[in-house]
Design a protein around this motif. Sequence first.
Motif, PDB file in Angstrom:
ATOM      1  N   LYS A   1      35.378   0.890  11.780  1.00  0.00           N
ATOM      2  CA  LYS A   1      35.811   0.898  13.183  1.00  0.00           C
ATOM      3  C   LYS A   1      36.155   2.315  13.662  1.00  0.00           C
ATOM      4  CE  LYS A   1      39.226  -1.928  12.348  1.00  0.00           C
ATOM      5  NZ  LYS A   1      39.070  -2.075  10.871  1.00  0.00           N
ATOM      6  N   SER A   2      36.976   3.017  12.869  1.00  0.00           N
ATOM      7  CA  SER A   2      37.368   4.377  13.284  1.00  0.00           C
ATOM      8  C   SER A   2      36.163   5.305  13.262  1.00  0.00           C
ATOM      9  CB  SER A   2      38.463   4.922  12.352  1.00  0.00           C
ATOM     10  OG  SER A   2      39.644   4.165  12.514  1.00  0.00           O
ATOM     11  N   THR A   3      35.307   5.143  12.265  1.00  0.00           N
ATOM     12  CA  THR A   3      34.103   5.980  12.183  1.00  0.00           C
ATOM     13  C   THR A   3      33.215   5.758  13.405  1.00  0.00           C
ATOM     14  OG1 THR A   3      34.209   5.809   9.772  1.00  0.00           O
ATOM     15  CG2 THR A   3      32.140   6.580  10.718  1.00  0.00           C
TER      16      THR A   3
ATOM     17  N   ALA B   1      40.289   4.250  22.168  1.00  0.00           N
ATOM     18  CA  ALA B   1      41.653   4.026  21.709  1.00  0.00           C
ATOM     19  C   ALA B   1      41.589   3.370  20.331  1.00  0.00           C
ATOM     20  CB  ALA B   1      42.400   3.138  22.702  1.00  0.00           C
ATOM     21  N   ASP B   2      42.149   4.047  19.312  1.00  0.00           N
ATOM     22  CA  ASP B   2      42.103   3.518  17.947  1.00  0.00           C
ATOM     23  C   ASP B   2      43.455   2.898  17.607  1.00  0.00           C
ATOM     24  OD1 ASP B   2      41.442   2.884  15.364  1.00  0.00           O
ATOM     25  OD2 ASP B   2      40.711   4.879  14.830  1.00  0.00           O
ATOM     26  N   GLU B   3      43.512   1.590  17.667  1.00  0.00           N
ATOM     27  CA  GLU B   3      44.749   0.834  17.448  1.00  0.00           C
ATOM     28  C   GLU B   3      45.917   1.422  18.235  1.00  0.00           C
ATOM     29  OE1 GLU B   3      45.422  -0.699  13.541  1.00  0.00           O
ATOM     30  OE2 GLU B   3      43.511   0.086  12.829  1.00  0.00           O
ATOM     31  N   PRO B   4      45.768   1.520  19.562  1.00  0.00           N
ATOM     32  CA  PRO B   4      46.793   2.202  20.370  1.00  0.00           C
ATOM     33  C   PRO B   4      48.124   1.467  20.395  1.00  0.00           C
ATOM     34  CG  PRO B   4      45.258   1.055  21.816  1.00  0.00           C
ATOM     35  CD  PRO B   4      44.698   0.957  20.411  1.00  0.00           C
TER      36      PRO B   4
HETATM   37 MG    MG Z   1      40.589   2.742  11.312  1.00  0.00          MG
END
Ligand code: MG
Length: 218
Positions: free
Chosen positions: A43-45, A140-143
């Motif tokens: 997901k982050s990638t 937004a990464d797990e904001p």
């Molecule tokens: Mg992640």
Amino acid sequence: MRLAAVTKRYGSGAQAVTALDAVTLGFAAGTFTAVMGPSGSGKSTLLHCAAGLERPTGGEVTIGGVALTGLRESALARLRREQVGFVFQSFNLVAALTAEQNVALPLRLAGHRPVELSGGQQQRVALARALITRPAVIFADEPTGALDSRTSREVLELLRALVDRHGQTVVMVTHDPVCAGYADRVVLLADGRLVDELAGDLSAQRITARMSRLESTC
Ligand code: MG
Ligand code: ADP
């Protein structure tokens, strides 16, 4: 914005990890997408590659009709500055600057230090900093990962309003099906691959059912 067969590999030889495996996905302007999937699913990638923070090993990312592969570092940095906003769970505020200076950072303009603020206040500053340039696309990464439920709701309503009122495009990673319900669409990743996509009814119940089906087939 569009990802075409985007692959990202870290390391080489026996140590190589394929974090993203030929992901093809479009993000129409003025839509809100939630990205979900188990920890380590990429997901982050996906966000980092889509935002031009990392270069894919293969495939192509296009933002506003511009293919990122062909851009030099300086042009890529400019495109990121002008078109992209990024909000992280850990806020990424610069501790040496005041909240106001953090917000002003993207405009290069030169109170409270971020460490003196609560998590909710820090996330508002981080959002303001990401939004002050009115970027076309907001990642937004797990904001809301570190926020209480009330502040989470405020942050999600703000992201929703950016899409509805300003036509901005939001892509948000979340673990929480309730948070994902604020989006127009949920995409599910597993082992770096796009494995499912949901639209329409995004009740927590339906999202949870899809995710558990995914886990039982892996
Ligand atoms: Mg992640
Ligand atoms: P998620 O955000 O879904 O938890 P990530 O995108 O962070 O997943 O990671 C996907 C995979 O890539 C994981 O196996 C992770 O260990 C690996 N990975 C991520 N970043 C790096 C890196 N900088 N170097 C090596 N491996 C990485």
